[in-house]
Design an enzyme around this catalytic site. Structure first.
Site, PDB file in Angstrom:
ATOM      1  N   ASP A 167       4.923   8.139   8.103  1.00 28.46           N
ATOM      2  CA  ASP A 167       3.894   9.273   7.965  1.00 28.46           C
ATOM      3  C   ASP A 167       4.115  10.293   9.214  1.00 28.46           C
ATOM      4  OD1 ASP A 167       2.262   8.833   5.967  1.00 28.46           O
ATOM      5  OD2 ASP A 167       1.005   7.304   7.061  1.00 28.46           O
ATOM      6  N   VAL A 168       4.053   9.926  10.449  1.00 30.69           N
ATOM      7  CA  VAL A 168       4.277  10.960  11.659  1.00 30.69           C
ATOM      8  C   VAL A 168       5.693  11.503  11.508  1.00 30.69           C
ATOM      9  CG1 VAL A 168       4.480  10.944  14.259  1.00 30.69           C
ATOM     10  CG2 VAL A 168       2.651   9.419  12.912  1.00 30.69           C
TER      11      VAL A 168
END
Length: 401
Positions: A167-168
């Site tokens: 995600d990041v």
């Protein structure tokens, strides 16, 4: 001045990858309007822990933004969004592919309204390919992208990264794509569509693991805290905790042996890095028995003084009191309008002339709806009508109308 001052961003994202991307834009001066559905970003309720009414999760990735509640399932909501797009530079979204088209606000529509608009789409598997319509989550991408096959201890089940790497990381790739598109627009005066996804992120990070596989045809295996190509380069246990060392070349190896009073620097099984990698099963137990005799601070200090890369394995309670982290402003505070001081992770990119800044705390739901509608030319009666129709909601709007 900030590097993205004057850049206007419409943030249609929720959860983590998208909000992280738009927070980075906001930190560098972009004017980010977070469009939230009437119930708000899902993560506002993801807890505990909460700080009064807001989840710690939401507070971690939504600073420096304005919150504008808008029901995009209504014609009026879509019209207002397109009115915002006319003067915007960037739209960021992380809906399932096809959702923007279904809502009537896909790239083709946005481009008709503003040919300079840059649309960044973030999703699990991208906008094309056989898996495009599959729901994508961080853990799915970590598994399919090969990370979990090499994470964890040998002979044990696969383990995901401790935090949401896919995600990041995808939020960061989306940011990179947006900045590239902005530069391209300086040359062409036209926007474009940026496609970033979780699986591509994981694949792109395979680097030397992929290189090793291409060279040998052999799947890499989990090595715990070790490195497949360098030895010793891993986590070791001291008598009170854990620490890492990185003996990255043969010169460091000689120093390392000297510091530890080991007479194996020129041993024919360990003299070079390829030999140490080949014979790691014999070398590592020797080192483990030594390191368990003293504290991790003893070993880190000793190795550091000799110029050998070493560092402790921190808990967050250690990390956020480290004087280096404090001096680098990687932990900081902001004042929240409802419950006072909150802590935030700082900005990792340091610019000498146009640094980013933490200006405003994560917004309350719909906090800026009234002022944004006013800026678009709506009067109080019209805003009241939108409120009554459910096009927008929020206590802040209610107070004004």
């Amino acid at each position: 001045m900030k590097p993205l001052q004057g850049v206007k961003v419409i943030d249609l994202t929720r959860i983590l990858s998208g909000p992280y991307c738009t927070m980075l834009l906001a930190d560098m001066g972009a004017d980010v309007v977070k469009i939230e559905p009437p119930q708000g970003d899902d993560t506002r309720t993801w807890g505990p822990p909460f700080i009064e009414t807001e989840s710690a999760y939401f507070l971690s990735v939504n600073r420096n933004k304005k919150s504008f509640v808008l029901n995009l399932k209504t014609d009026e909501g879509k019209k207002i969004l397109l009115d915002l797009v006319k003067s915007a530079d960037i739209v960021v979204e992380n809906f399932r592919p096809g959702t923007m088209k279904k809502l009537g606000i896909d790239y083709e529509v946005l481009k008709e309204v503003n040919e300079r608009i840059i649309l960044a789409s973030i999703f699990g598997f991208g906008q094309s390919g056989p898996y495009a319509m599959r729901p994508g989550y961080d853990v799915i991408a970590q598994g399919m992208g090969g990370l979990m096959s090499v994470t964890g201890e040998p002979g044990r089940p696969p383990v995901k990264g401790g935090f949401s790497l896919a995600d990041v990381g995808t939020g960061m790739w989306a940011l990179t794509g947006i900045l590239l598109a902005l530069q391209a627009r300086n040359l062409t005066n036209k926007g474009q569509w940026v496609d970033a996804n979780l699986l591509d992120t994981m694949v792109s990070w395979q680097t030397y693991f992929a290189g090793n596989y291409f060279a040998t045809g052999k799947n890499p295996k989990p090595l715990g805290g070790a490195h497949p190509n360098i030895c010793p380069y891993q986590v070791f246990e001291a008598n009170d905790g854990y620490f890492n060392i990185a003996v990255g070349n043969d010169s460091l190896w000689k120093k390392f042996c000297q510091v530890l009073n080991l007479d194996i620097a020129n041993d024919p099984k360990f003299a070079t890095n390829p030999l140490r990698v080949e014979n790691r099963d014999e070398l590592i137990p020797i080192l483990e028995s030594i390191f368990k005799t003293e504290s991790f601070k003893h070993w880190v200090d000793l190795l550091d003084q000799a110029g050998i890369p070493a560092g402790p394995v921190y808990e967050l309670s250690d990390l956020f009191v480290d004087p280096h982290i404090i001096e680098r402003e990687m932990i900081t505070t902001m004042e929240h309008p409802s419950f006072g001081e909150i802590k935030q992770v700082g900005i990792p990119i340091k610019l000498s002339e146009t640094p980013g800044e933490l200006v405003s705390p994560p917004p309350l739901l719909g906090q800026h709806t009234y002022e944004i509608l006013q800026d678009l030319g709506y009067n109080d009666d019209e805003i009241h009508e939108l409120y009554e129709k459910g096009v927008t909601v929020g206590e802040v709007v209610k107070q004004h109308v």
